[in-house]
Design an enzyme around this catalytic site. Structure first.
Site, PDB file in Angstrom:
ATOM      1  N   ASP A   7       0.918  -1.390   0.015  1.00 62.97           N
ATOM      2  CA  ASP A   7       0.029  -0.330   0.126  1.00 62.97           C
ATOM      3  C   ASP A   7       1.027   1.249   0.165  1.00 62.97           C
ATOM      4  OD1 ASP A   7       1.448  -0.277   2.770  1.00 62.97           O
ATOM      5  OD2 ASP A   7      -1.449  -1.170   3.245  1.00 62.97           O
ATOM      6  N   ASP A  43      -7.909  -7.018   1.517  1.00 64.57           N
ATOM      7  CA  ASP A  43      -7.547  -6.888   2.436  1.00 64.57           C
ATOM      8  C   ASP A  43      -8.151  -7.161   3.853  1.00 64.57           C
ATOM      9  OD1 ASP A  43      -5.758  -4.671   3.438  1.00 64.57           O
ATOM     10  OD2 ASP A  43      -6.334  -4.181   1.358  1.00 64.57           O
TER      11      ASP A  43
END
Length: 376
Positions: free
Chosen positions: A89, A271
């Protein structure tokens, strides 16, 4: 490259080809923030429990051990001994949720480290450089994740800036991928849709970023204060306006029930820290819902966590034994529960894919939701 293998209504069954292997979708990415799953779970364990994609954190790894260190050691895959896809990320969520004394400007964000207080700057170019050094399979664009609810005027300005940042992310990653010393010259970029709980802002932003040639598209800024109903409404609003020939990723979500609902709305990637975090506290998922192994009623329970489960924990240990480990404060308790929960999630995704293939996803979904009855 994403291939849509099957579509029934909004439900999608796909295959995503990457430089580090093929991802069968829908997929749940196992979260290893600092290149490790909290709970003493190794890369070898992840393979045993059928993890397809590992997710690591740009912000945290840039502080410890440092992305320059990871690059010198050959990138994240070599560093953690993992040869399957990794998504990193952008660090944006952590900058806006963990860091203190933030100053948001057009060039990026000035903030103080949550570890030692030192001043740090991160913008689109810095985020891309860190992720390039980490050499992950998929890099996420740097964005601002606003709290829900936030004032409409602020959200509009934030989304416009996030779009400008996305353009800079793409330009910088294209440049980095062309450099001779870049480890992964085929690093992919996913853009992120934002807009708080305002459907019209979300839709307009989705249309804008859909015009960019990105490898995938994420829906961000959810699971940060809104209700499940609001989240599902936003997914319904946004998904039709994202490219249907690219993977769609719902960030930070969620419970098994959330995943089923989002798959039914066209989402491919998920996720969440939930399965590992719950496992570390003795909360484990079963076909009948979630249970707390610390409870006294499991003191003499010789059965596995979930009857019929083929995870390493259920094949060898009982509820009573794991409860004893928690009471004795043995680290093994956390490890066994985290392994089970991640296996549960990975197996759920496999079952979802099989149900889509067999044209029975809706029945599968309803059966699961009824069995869990709000307990998962």
């Amino acid at each position: 490259m994403y291939t849509l293998l099957k579509k029934t209504g909004k439900v999608r069954r796909g295959r995503f080809e990457t430089v580090h292997g093929t991802i069968e979708t829908p997929v749940f990415m196992n979260v290893g923030t600092l290149a490790a799953i909290k709970g003493a779970v190794s890369s070898m364990d992840l393979k045993e429990i059928n993890c397809q994609v590992e997710l690591s954190n740009t912000y945290h790894l840039s502080l410890r051990p440092g992305d320059d260190v990871v690059k010198k050691l050959g990138g994240l895959h070599k560093f953690m001994n993992w040869d399957r896809p990794i998504l990193t990320d952008s660090g944006g969520f952590q900058v806006f949720s963990l860091a203190e004394i933030r100053k948001i400007k057009e060039e990026g964000v000035y903030f103080n480290s949550h570890i030692d207080g030192r001043k740090i700057f991160m913008g689109p170019e810095e985020s891309m450089k860190i992720q390039s050094n980490l050499a992950s399979t998929i890099a996420m664009a740097f964005d601002e994740c606003v709290e829900n609810p936030s004032p409409r005027e602020y959200v509009e300005r934030s989304v416009e800036r996030t779009t400008r940042w996305l353009v800079r992310c793409k330009e910088e990653l294209d440049r980095l991928n062309s450099l001779p010393d870049t480890i992964n010259k085929k690093q992919m970029l996913f853009g992120i849709n934002q807009g708080g709980v305002y459907d019209d802002i979300r839709i307009e932003h989705a249309k804008t970023i859909a015009k960019m040639d990105l490898d995938g598209y994420a829906i961000g800024g959810l699971a940060v204060g809104e209700t499940h109903e609001e989240m599902y409404r936003i997914i319904d609003a946004v998904v039709p306006h994202l490219p249907q020939d690219k993977p769609i990723y719902l960030m930070g979500v969620g419970t098994p029930s959330n995943i089923l609902e989002a798959v039914s709305r066209g989402v491919d990637f998920f996720d969440c820290v939930l399965p590992a975090r719950n496992g570390r506290h003795g909360h484990v998922f079963t076909k009948h819902g979630k249970i707390n192994l610390r409870n006294e009623k499991f003191e003499l329970d010789a059965s596995p966590i979930d009857e019929g489960c083929q995870c390493p924990t259920c094949k060898h240990y009982s509820r009573a034994y794991i409860r004893h480990l928690f009471k004795a404060k043995e680290m093994l308790a956390m490890r066994l529960c985290v392994l089970h929960n991640l296996y549960f999630y990975n197996t759920l995704m496999e079952d979802i894919r099989n149900a889509i293939d067999a044209d029975c996803f809706e029945e599968f979904k309803n059966e699961k939701l009824k069995a869990w009855a709000g307990k998962a």
